[in-house]
Write a protein that holds these residues in place. Structure first.
Motif, PDB file in Angstrom:
ATOM      1  N   GLY A 295       0.972  11.219  -3.316  1.00  0.00           N
ATOM      2  CA  GLY A 295       0.048  12.238  -3.045  1.00  0.00           C
ATOM      3  C   GLY A 295       1.052  13.578  -2.848  1.00  0.00           C
ATOM      4  O   GLY A 295       2.178  13.555  -3.025  1.00  0.00           O
TER       5      GLY A 295
ATOM      6  N   LEU B 296      -4.231  12.557  -1.597  1.00  0.00           N
ATOM      7  CA  LEU B 296      -3.806  11.341  -2.503  1.00  0.00           C
ATOM      8  C   LEU B 296      -4.234  11.539  -3.903  1.00  0.00           C
ATOM      9  O   LEU B 296      -5.192  12.381  -4.165  1.00  0.00           O
ATOM     10  N   ASP B 297      -3.204  11.254  -4.695  1.00  0.00           N
ATOM     11  CA  ASP B 297      -3.469  11.557  -6.197  1.00  0.00           C
ATOM     12  C   ASP B 297      -4.641  10.570  -6.710  1.00  0.00           C
ATOM     13  O   ASP B 297      -5.388  11.348  -7.650  1.00  0.00           O
ATOM     14  N   GLY B 298      -5.231   9.598  -6.086  1.00  0.00           N
ATOM     15  CA  GLY B 298      -6.414   8.984  -6.459  1.00  0.00           C
ATOM     16  C   GLY B 298      -7.501   9.529  -6.015  1.00  0.00           C
ATOM     17  O   GLY B 298      -8.625   9.119  -6.239  1.00  0.00           O
TER      18      GLY B 298
ATOM     19  N   LEU C 139      -5.208  11.583   3.375  1.00  0.00           N
ATOM     20  CA  LEU C 139      -4.840  10.844   4.562  1.00  0.00           C
ATOM     21  C   LEU C 139      -4.165  11.704   5.330  1.00  0.00           C
ATOM     22  O   LEU C 139      -3.390  12.683   4.999  1.00  0.00           O
TER      23      LEU C 139
ATOM     24  N   HIS D 105       5.017   9.858  -0.864  1.00  0.00           N
ATOM     25  CA  HIS D 105       4.335   8.515  -0.828  1.00  0.00           C
ATOM     26  C   HIS D 105       3.664   8.159   0.693  1.00  0.00           C
ATOM     27  O   HIS D 105       4.646   8.017   1.572  1.00  0.00           O
TER      28      HIS D 105
ATOM     29  N   ASN E 202       0.744  -1.188  -0.003  1.00  0.00           N
ATOM     30  CA  ASN E 202      -0.016   0.112   0.182  1.00  0.00           C
ATOM     31  C   ASN E 202       0.883   1.261  -0.057  1.00  0.00           C
ATOM     32  O   ASN E 202       1.319   1.684   0.978  1.00  0.00           O
ATOM     33  N   GLN E 203       1.271   1.597  -1.092  1.00  0.00           N
ATOM     34  CA  GLN E 203       2.028   3.045  -1.329  1.00  0.00           C
ATOM     35  C   GLN E 203       1.101   3.857  -2.344  1.00  0.00           C
ATOM     36  O   GLN E 203       1.060   3.725  -3.399  1.00  0.00           O
ATOM     37  N   LEU E 204       0.902   4.681  -1.499  1.00  0.00           N
ATOM     38  CA  LEU E 204      -0.247   5.956  -1.851  1.00  0.00           C
ATOM     39  C   LEU E 204       0.561   7.428  -2.435  1.00  0.00           C
ATOM     40  O   LEU E 204       1.003   7.898  -1.449  1.00  0.00           O
TER      41      LEU E 204
END
Length: 69
Positions: A11, A29-31, A35, A56, A7-9
């Motif tokens: 942003g 977050l980019d998506g 967070l 990240h 889980n590497q998010l």
């Protein structure tokens, strides 16, 4: 850098609220979504974390709870 955590998010930091020992880091977050992480003040300084910086969020956990209404 490669990590075992899945889980590497990616942003961008939108806020850093520094305390005496810890800091709250808010990441858009980019998506989509946001967070919030609480890390040491020293880590913020050592990593050069600041508003606008690409980062990240890496989540590694042995337990994830799921809840519904």
């Amino acid at each position: 850098m490669k990590l075992s955590a899945r889980n590497q998010l990616p942003g961008k930091v939108t806020a850093v609220n520094m305390g005496v020992v810890t800091a709250e880091v808010v990441i858009a977050l980019d998506g989509g979504g946001e967070l919030v992480s609480v890390i040491t003040k020293t880590s913020v300084e050592n990593l050069g974390i600041a508003v606008g910086k690409k980062v990240h969020a890496v989540v590694k956990s042995t337990e994830v709870m799921v809840a519904v209404d």
